[in-house]
Design a protein around this motif. Structure first.
Motif, PDB file in Angstrom:
ATOM      1  N   TYR A   3      -4.954   1.736  17.161  1.00 46.66           N
ATOM      2  CA  TYR A   3      -5.977   1.165  16.273  1.00 46.66           C
ATOM      3  C   TYR A   3      -6.501   2.222  15.312  1.00 46.66           C
ATOM      4  O   TYR A   3      -6.292   3.422  15.515  1.00 46.66           O
ATOM      5  CB  TYR A   3      -7.123   0.580  17.108  1.00 46.66           C
ATOM      6  N   ILE A   4      -7.171   1.766  14.250  1.00 45.98           N
ATOM      7  CA  ILE A   4      -7.817   2.688  13.314  1.00 45.98           C
ATOM      8  C   ILE A   4      -9.313   2.705  13.638  1.00 45.98           C
ATOM      9  O   ILE A   4      -9.882   1.658  13.966  1.00 45.98           O
ATOM     10  CB  ILE A   4      -7.528   2.302  11.842  1.00 45.98           C
ATOM     11  N   VAL A   5      -9.947   3.883  13.554  1.00 45.47           N
ATOM     12  CA  VAL A   5     -11.356   3.988  13.964  1.00 45.47           C
ATOM     13  C   VAL A   5     -12.234   3.091  13.088  1.00 45.47           C
ATOM     14  O   VAL A   5     -11.915   2.823  11.926  1.00 45.47           O
ATOM     15  CB  VAL A   5     -11.875   5.449  13.899  1.00 45.47           C
ATOM     16  N   ALA A  36      -0.506   7.412   3.696  1.00 46.08           N
ATOM     17  CA  ALA A  36       0.565   7.976   4.528  1.00 46.08           C
ATOM     18  C   ALA A  36       0.824   7.107   5.755  1.00 46.08           C
ATOM     19  O   ALA A  36       1.975   6.924   6.161  1.00 46.08           O
ATOM     20  CB  ALA A  36       0.207   9.397   4.956  1.00 46.08           C
ATOM     21  N   CYS A  37      -0.238   6.548   6.342  1.00 48.42           N
ATOM     22  CA  CYS A  37      -0.066   5.710   7.533  1.00 48.42           C
ATOM     23  C   CYS A  37       0.762   4.471   7.199  1.00 48.42           C
ATOM     24  O   CYS A  37       1.692   4.106   7.910  1.00 48.42           O
ATOM     25  CB  CYS A  37      -1.429   5.323   8.108  1.00 48.42           C
ATOM     26  N   TYR A  38       0.431   3.877   6.064  1.00 43.19           N
ATOM     27  CA  TYR A  38       1.155   2.685   5.607  1.00 43.19           C
ATOM     28  C   TYR A  38       2.629   3.018   5.351  1.00 43.19           C
ATOM     29  O   TYR A  38       3.538   2.308   5.785  1.00 43.19           O
ATOM     30  CB  TYR A  38       0.483   2.178   4.330  1.00 43.19           C
ATOM     31  N   LYS A  92     -14.125   7.903   6.003  1.00 44.72           N
ATOM     32  CA  LYS A  92     -13.366   9.126   6.319  1.00 44.72           C
ATOM     33  C   LYS A  92     -11.972   9.144   5.699  1.00 44.72           C
ATOM     34  O   LYS A  92     -11.327  10.193   5.630  1.00 44.72           O
ATOM     35  CB  LYS A  92     -13.225   9.277   7.832  1.00 44.72           C
ATOM     36  N   CYS A  93     -11.489   7.986   5.263  1.00 45.07           N
ATOM     37  CA  CYS A  93     -10.110   7.869   4.788  1.00 45.07           C
ATOM     38  C   CYS A  93      -9.944   8.571   3.440  1.00 45.07           C
ATOM     39  O   CYS A  93     -10.843   8.564   2.603  1.00 45.07           O
ATOM     40  CB  CYS A  93      -9.769   6.386   4.651  1.00 45.07           C
ATOM     41  N   LEU A  94      -8.778   9.158   3.227  1.00 43.59           N
ATOM     42  CA  LEU A  94      -8.475   9.875   1.978  1.00 43.59           C
ATOM     43  C   LEU A  94      -7.665   9.021   1.007  1.00 43.59           C
ATOM     44  O   LEU A  94      -7.245   9.499  -0.049  1.00 43.59           O
ATOM     45  CB  LEU A  94      -7.719  11.159   2.303  1.00 43.59           C
ATOM     46  N   GLU A  95      -7.368   7.780   1.394  1.00 40.47           N
ATOM     47  CA  GLU A  95      -6.613   6.843   0.540  1.00 40.47           C
ATOM     48  C   GLU A  95      -5.220   7.357   0.193  1.00 40.47           C
ATOM     49  O   GLU A  95      -4.689   7.056  -0.877  1.00 40.47           O
ATOM     50  CB  GLU A  95      -7.397   6.519  -0.748  1.00 40.47           C
TER      51      GLU A  95
HETATM   52  S1  SF4 Z   1      -3.129   8.244   6.662  1.00 37.91           S
HETATM   53 FE1  SF4 Z   1      -4.314   8.455   4.762  1.00 37.91          FE
HETATM   54  S2  SF4 Z   1      -4.676   6.311   4.126  1.00 37.91           S
HETATM   55 FE2  SF4 Z   1      -4.050   6.227   6.275  1.00 37.91          FE
HETATM   56  S3  SF4 Z   1      -5.981   6.261   7.398  1.00 37.91           S
HETATM   57 FE3  SF4 Z   1      -5.284   8.373   7.274  1.00 37.91          FE
HETATM   58  S4  SF4 Z   1      -6.314   9.194   5.449  1.00 37.91           S
HETATM   59 FE4  SF4 Z   1      -6.454   6.955   5.332  1.00 37.91          FE
END
Ligand code: SF4
Ligand SMILES: Cc1cc2nc3c(=O)[nH]c(=O)nc-3n(C[C@H](O)[C@H](O)[C@H](O)COP(=O)(O)OP(=O)(O)OC[C@H]3O[C@@H](n4cnc5c(N)ncnc54)[C@H](O)[C@@H]3O)c2cc1C
Ligand code: SF4
Lengths: 89, 470
Positions: free
Chosen positions: A49-51, A63-65, A57-60
């Protein structure tokens, strides 16, 4: 020198949700856990899961996608004019 | 909601989008471009060095000055640090534009270093001055389709804009995804690239770095890291393909930051961490699927960063210009079909960016084998380079003996060097020189017929080295 990256990122609030996971498609490969530099993906016994506070906190970077081969992670950029601001990018 | 009609709708106001918008507007097309940030540049992260080819191809670059871009600092000379498997800087060298570089400003700097938050708005202004309309704080979420064909774009509020679509929306391209050109990159076509920005006083940089304002940290323990100096700070960052990482990218970047040598630099520069960024960057041997009916992809959206070092801003601007030209032709001839838009491929292939991709897969492969393979290859290349550099000044033995020791050590690396040359360097030379010239250069008989003394000298050097024991 221990640097906390979240102290080094500015954000405009109001993004709304922009990342989600489809548990049915997830194979628990853990690539998202390895790749996320903000460390926002976690694993419990039987699921990933994602917090909850990822929006702040996300950097957009997406990379996860990108790294999720089965396509379990959905990513859209947050609403225009919100989210991460890089002043020294 | 109403539909707004344009000739060209461009998604993204990075270097690609702004160049396309400027050139489309200048050729009289009704042009709009969209940016999800409140202003261009605030979502973007680059090294950020601008390559000198920009000054050759874009006259506006001559107007770039500290008034409009205070972060500017020329990357005149580059340091190359070599970090070994023990996290030690084993050697370093400094380089400048070499004597074979033959035009300005390439003779004066390797890159011009700028922050995107200053450069992107500066560039976008040329487009708006030329008459293009810029909509900021606006996310494009989909494509407008009629009979299954793309005819425009849709923003997050549901507003519709009709026109030929140029996807300048970067590495995670909504235009590529929604037009069916690409749902996602293959893991080997895209890197995650992360960087810290450190704040440093301009005077410290002047005094301590002088004009050595670029550095590469070639390493056996992390993917090669770049350090780029600006007027009042520097970036330290790196990337690698998505498929490479066995640990978090930050783990490896922090390993660079924690090098004793790096920490000493941080202390003497009195450098303070100021920002952190993470961004994806396409990096591949050959762009493909660059267009479909009524759609063209430019810059990162089309996968155009240079196949060797992923310089991406210049390719974005060049492909932006090519797409704007083809859009103008398509509109004047009333044909925006995929067949007609294949002119876009013809156009970018004729440019300096197209030339880079002529040896694209070879260049890509070299980078993959060297800086992006720290454990497999840099782990022996670093000691090899250091043996050569360090072997020169060494008073530990009589010099003839030292030369033999160094030669023997180098010989020990031949089983690694030769396959590397065969696998990586020969294909590149063949791609650049052509088969015929390569035959002359690589056929040992022809070569030795020309220079028999070479073989003799080599044999002697290594034979006497073999005879000698520690
Ligand atoms: S990989 Fe990048 S876009 Fe995905 S949750 Fe982490 S910071 Fe955000
Ligand atoms: C860390 C890093 C270091 C790099 N170093 C260098 C370097 O030193 N030199 C160099 O030349 N290149 C470098 N590159 C590559 C370079 O940054 C890119 O190739 C270049 O920015 C591509 O330009 P572009 O216009 O195609 O896309 P981008 O610069 O990514 O611009 C796309 C724009 O579109 C906007 N956008 C995206 N989606 C939407 C949407 N749906 N709706 C509205 N707006 C949207 C974004 O906010 C962005 O402003 C680096 C890249 C990274 C990540
Ligand atoms: S990368 Fe995708 S499949 Fe793998 S654990 Fe994460 S969400 Fe699940």
């Amino acid at each position: 020198m221990d640097i906390r990256i979240n102290d080094l990122v500015k954000r405009i609030p109001g993004t709304g949700d922009f990342i989600s996971i489809d548990k049915e498609k997830c194979t628990m490969c853990e690539r998202c856990l390895i790749i996320c530099v903000a460390n926002l993906w976690k694993k419990k016994k039987d699921h990933v899961y994602i917090v909850d506070d990822y929006q702040s906190k996300c950097l957009e970077c997406a990379a996860c996608y990108q790294v999720c081969e089965p396509g379990a992670i959905d990513f859209q950029y947050p609403a225009g004019g919100t989210g991460v601001v890089f002043e020294k990018g | 909601m109403s539909i707004h009609n344009y000739d060209v709708v461009i998604v993204g106001a990075g270097p690609g989008g702004s160049t396309a918008a400027k050139e489309a507007a200048e050729s009289g097309l009704k042009t709009i471009f969209f940016e999800r940030g409140r202003k261009p540049g605030e979502k973007n992260s680059s090294g950020s060095g601008l390559g000198p080819r920009m000054w050759l191809d874009f006259d506006i670059m001559k107007e770039l000055s500290p008034d409009v871009c205070p972060s500017m600092r020329a990357g005149t000379a580059a340091r190359h640090y070599f970090v070994d498997s023990n996290d030690e800087v084993a050697s370093y060298i400094m380089t400048r534009p070499t004597s074979s570089v033959n035009y300005e400003p390439a003779k004066s700097f390797i890159t011009m270093n700028i922050y995107r938050s200053e450069f992107d708005p500066w560039l976008a202004k040329f487009a708006t001055d030329a008459g293009a309309e810029l909509k900021t704080s606006t996310l494009i979420v989909g494509l407008l389709k009629e009979d299954g064909k793309v005819v425009g774009v849709i923003d997050e509020k549901g507003e519709k804009y009709r026109g030929i679509v140029i996807g300048a929306d970067g590495v995670i391209s909504t235009v590529a995804r929604e037009s069916g050109l690409r749902s996602k990159w293959a893991q080997k076509q895209v890197t995650i690239t992360i960087q810290y920005d450190f704040e440093v006083s301009p005077k410290k940089i002047d005094d301590i770095m002088g004009d050595e304002t670029l550095a590469v940290w070639w390493s056996a323990v992390f993917p090669a890291a770049y350090q780029v100096f600006f007027n009042d700070g520097f970036h330290i960052g790196f990337g690698n393909w998505m498929s490479w990482w066995d640990k978090n990218p930050l783990h490896y970047l922090n390993r660079c930051i924690k090098l004793k040598y790096f920490q000493r630099l941080v202390r003497i520069l009195d450098a303070k961490p100021r920002e952190f960024q993470s961004h994806l960057l396409p990096w591949q041997g050959e762009p493909y699927d660059t267009h479909t009916d009524n759609v063209m992809l430019i810059g990162d959206a089309g996968g155009f960063p240079c196949p060797l070092e992923a310089e991406g801003m210049y390719p974005a601007m060049i492909t932006g210009r090519a797409a704007a030209e083809v859009a103008a032709e398509a509109i004047s001839e009333g044909d925006t079909s995929i067949e007609f838009l294949s002119r876009y491929d013809t156009a970018w292939k004729k440019t300096s960016v197209g030339e880079d991709f002529e040896a694209g897969s070879e260049l890509y492969s070299i980078w993959k084998a060297l800086p992006f393979s720290p454990r497999e290859n840099m782990s022996w290349i670093v000691p090899l380079v250091s043996e050569v550099l360090g072997g020169i000044i060494d008073w530990s033995e009589p010099h003839p003996k030292r030369i033999r020791q160094v030669a023997r050590t180098i010989k020990g690396y031949l089983p690694k060097i030769i396959p590397m040359l065969m696998k990586e360097i020969l294909p590149l030379l063949t791609a650049s020189l052509g088969e015929e010239k390569m035959d002359l250069v690589t056929n040992p008989e022809k070569l030795l017929a020309a220079m028999p003394e070479v073989e003799l000298a080599l044999a002697q050097a290594f034979m006497s080295a073999d005879d000698e024991e520690e």
